[in-house]
Design a protein around this motif. Sequence first.
Motif, PDB file in Angstrom:
ATOM      1  N   LYS A 194       0.904   6.874  -6.815  1.00 49.52           N
ATOM      2  CA  LYS A 194      -0.219   7.779  -7.065  1.00 49.52           C
ATOM      3  C   LYS A 194       0.184   9.245  -6.933  1.00 49.52           C
ATOM      4  N   GLN A 195       1.142   9.524  -6.067  1.00 46.30           N
ATOM      5  CA  GLN A 195       1.615  10.902  -5.936  1.00 46.30           C
ATOM      6  C   GLN A 195       2.297  11.380  -7.212  1.00 46.30           C
ATOM      7  N   ARG A 248       0.825  -1.214   0.000  1.00 46.23           N
ATOM      8  CA  ARG A 248       0.000   0.000   0.000  1.00 46.23           C
ATOM      9  C   ARG A 248       0.858   1.263   0.000  1.00 46.23           C
ATOM     10  N   LEU A 249       1.992   1.226   0.695  1.00 40.11           N
ATOM     11  CA  LEU A 249       2.892   2.381   0.693  1.00 40.11           C
ATOM     12  C   LEU A 249       3.447   2.633  -0.712  1.00 40.11           C
ATOM     13  N   LYS A 300      -4.272   3.731 -10.524  1.00 39.29           N
ATOM     14  CA  LYS A 300      -5.152   3.292  -9.445  1.00 39.29           C
ATOM     15  C   LYS A 300      -4.589   2.106  -8.683  1.00 39.29           C
ATOM     16  N   GLU A 301      -4.228   1.051  -9.396  1.00 36.74           N
ATOM     17  CA  GLU A 301      -3.892  -0.211  -8.733  1.00 36.74           C
ATOM     18  C   GLU A 301      -3.233  -1.153  -9.724  1.00 36.74           C
ATOM     19  N   VAL A 332       2.009   1.757  -3.613  1.00 36.85           N
ATOM     20  CA  VAL A 332       0.908   2.264  -4.442  1.00 36.85           C
ATOM     21  C   VAL A 332       0.648   3.736  -4.143  1.00 36.85           C
ATOM     22  N   ALA A 333       0.689   4.113  -2.856  1.00 40.34           N
ATOM     23  CA  ALA A 333       0.460   5.511  -2.482  1.00 40.34           C
ATOM     24  C   ALA A 333       1.536   6.416  -3.069  1.00 40.34           C
ATOM     25  N   ALA A 334       2.783   5.958  -3.066  1.00 44.04           N
ATOM     26  CA  ALA A 334       3.874   6.748  -3.633  1.00 44.04           C
ATOM     27  C   ALA A 334       3.695   6.912  -5.135  1.00 44.04           C
ATOM     28  N   GLU A 376      -7.514   5.127 -12.736  1.00 42.82           N
ATOM     29  CA  GLU A 376      -8.646   5.693 -11.991  1.00 42.82           C
ATOM     30  C   GLU A 376      -9.823   5.922 -12.934  1.00 42.82           C
TER      31      GLU A 376
END
Length: 370
Positions: free
Chosen positions: A215-216, A208-209, A222-223, A211-213, A244
């Motif tokens: 997305k920034q 998750r970390l 999205k995934e 994926v979050a990076a 997305e």
Amino acid sequence: MGTPIRKMNLKGYKSIRLLEDFELTDVNVLIGANGCGKSNFVSFFHFLRELVEGRLEKAVNKAGGADKQLYLGPKVTEKIEASLEFGANGYAFTLEPTADNRLIFDDERILYYADPGMRTTSVDKSIGVGHSESKLKDHAKGGFSHAIAEYVYDAVSSWTVYHVHDTSETAMMRRPCSVDDTERLRPHAENLGAFLNWLYTEEKKTYRLIVAAIKQVAPVFKEFKFRPKKQKDGPVIQLDWLQEGSDYTFHPSQLSDGTIRFIALATALLQPYPPATVLIDEPELGLHPFALEILAGLVKSARARCQLILATQSAAFLDYFEPENVVVVKSGANGSEFHRLDAANLESWREKYSLGEIWEKNVVGGGPYG
């Protein structure tokens, strides 16, 4: 975190005539002009990894022979000498060229420091002379001081150079790989899909970390969508992904060069069980300026889990670090020179200029134009 490198000596390797008692910290950002020796420094660790794995001859042949590994060739440099200290242990070797353009060991040694601070050795043992491939791995299996050899081998063989420059359509990280190739993220991220799939299954928080990076840096992302496919030699997987606002599955070829490079770098820096020392050559390639800020943040978070060595020529990337993190590399009359910055010497300059601007102005030497 594994055992980071405290200090190293290197003599006669490529553009590095002499690097003596060079101290390494948790984050080391090497910066300098093209051709100054940054990449040669990083390449030494790839060379070292191949050496301890018993692939010295192959590595030398691929690089054009022994003569090209020696500083200014065999007429100037008779031997390559190296020693590295990490924790209470050390590893040292001397290589000399042969008439048929190979390298053989003039000596190979393991060391143990009873008091690392005082650098007094209680074990300084040669494990061979005149051999063509390292004896470290075999020596770790038994015999005198085998426990030290095992520790040294485990440490040195873990140090990883991540080189993810190839983002072409045929790049290995865009291609399917074995779904079971998950022991570690490989140096060219050729098992990126499998490794991320393993993180998704076994290390969800880390996944998750990452994926979050991503997305920034790429808000449209999205995934990942993991879809193992059966093949004759076993199931394979590739880096499929979702955007997305859509359920359409995109192919890894539809990731931009900068995005897939960032995915590989973020995975390398956020992996839960990283190598003791991680090296990255030119991490800024193909990245948007905003992505450099995110990447620098990932480097700073990774320093708690591994040692980082990064070679760059980006002034913008330099701005995210402190002077004590920065090593200026320049080409001098006697080969590549390495100098760590001193914050106190730059105090007045930093009142007006960023660290990158100071380097560009050639205040600290090794500026972008030599």
